[in-house]
Design a protein around this motif. Sequence first.
Motif, PDB file in Angstrom:
ATOM      1  N   ILE A 124     -23.733  58.856 -74.421  1.00  0.00           N
ATOM      2  CA  ILE A 124     -23.295  58.241 -75.677  1.00  0.00           C
ATOM      3  C   ILE A 124     -21.941  57.566 -75.480  1.00  0.00           C
ATOM      4  O   ILE A 124     -21.739  56.415 -75.875  1.00  0.00           O
ATOM      5  CB  ILE A 124     -23.242  59.289 -76.813  1.00  0.00           C
ATOM      6  N   ALA A 125     -21.005  58.277 -74.854  1.00  0.00           N
ATOM      7  CA  ALA A 125     -19.654  57.739 -74.667  1.00  0.00           C
ATOM      8  C   ALA A 125     -19.657  56.510 -73.762  1.00  0.00           C
ATOM      9  O   ALA A 125     -19.028  55.497 -74.081  1.00  0.00           O
ATOM     10  CB  ALA A 125     -18.739  58.819 -74.103  1.00  0.00           C
ATOM     11  N   LEU A 126     -20.368  56.592 -72.645  1.00  0.00           N
ATOM     12  CA  LEU A 126     -20.383  55.456 -71.719  1.00  0.00           C
ATOM     13  C   LEU A 126     -21.110  54.253 -72.312  1.00  0.00           C
ATOM     14  O   LEU A 126     -20.712  53.111 -72.077  1.00  0.00           O
ATOM     15  CB  LEU A 126     -21.004  55.879 -70.390  1.00  0.00           C
ATOM     16  N   GLY A 127     -22.159  54.504 -73.077  1.00  0.00           N
ATOM     17  CA  GLY A 127     -22.848  53.400 -73.745  1.00  0.00           C
ATOM     18  C   GLY A 127     -21.972  52.717 -74.768  1.00  0.00           C
ATOM     19  O   GLY A 127     -21.943  51.491 -74.880  1.00  0.00           O
ATOM     20  N   CYS A 128     -21.219  53.503 -75.519  1.00  0.00           N
ATOM     21  CA  CYS A 128     -20.296  52.955 -76.514  1.00  0.00           C
ATOM     22  C   CYS A 128     -19.183  52.164 -75.822  1.00  0.00           C
ATOM     23  O   CYS A 128     -18.808  51.080 -76.276  1.00  0.00           O
ATOM     24  CB  CYS A 128     -19.733  54.091 -77.353  1.00  0.00           C
ATOM     25  N   LEU A 129     -18.678  52.690 -74.724  1.00  0.00           N
ATOM     26  CA  LEU A 129     -17.655  51.995 -73.954  1.00  0.00           C
ATOM     27  C   LEU A 129     -18.188  50.652 -73.442  1.00  0.00           C
ATOM     28  O   LEU A 129     -17.501  49.626 -73.516  1.00  0.00           O
ATOM     29  CB  LEU A 129     -17.199  52.874 -72.790  1.00  0.00           C
TER      30      LEU A 129
END
Length: 184
Positions: free
Chosen positions: A59-64
Amino acid sequence: MLLLLIAEVVLILLSWILSAMRVEGVRSLLSGEGIRWFFGNFTSMVASPWLVWLLLLMIALGCLHKSGLYRLPRHSYRDRMALRITIVFFALYVGVILLLTAVPHSVLLSSTGSLFPSPFSRSIIPVLSFGIILISVSFGMVSGRFQNLADVLDALSFGCRKGAPLFIFYILLIQLYESLRFVF
């Protein structure tokens, strides 16, 4: 993933052969006990902190990625402003984490006052993931890459869509590991 599937099938057959030969300490995955174990414990085997960490990191890397923050921002006024605001959010976030961990008798320290092991050390992946999500969403909103809530939700789910093969790999890997533990 194919190698993990082949290894699981080989383990199933090997456990059956070794248990038929009455090798001590070996349980068959094809016995009643093995089948009950597999079906009865599958969810508890897969549902581990590793799965939660994988999900949060995706989730975090996709948002980044969707926010565009990982690239050097273009030199437009909105990007410069977004970068400044993101730095402020990052500093505030780091300040809150420091207050929760660095001050004596902080909430996230262990009962002995140490950082490792402590509630903080057990939650380092969620803390990092939430920080990445916070700065990514703030950068995306201010820079105009995220226009509305639908764009933010798309960014949050982007990593899971791109990382879906990792979830399958995780399930196969954890199942092989747990099967090895059951058999031997």
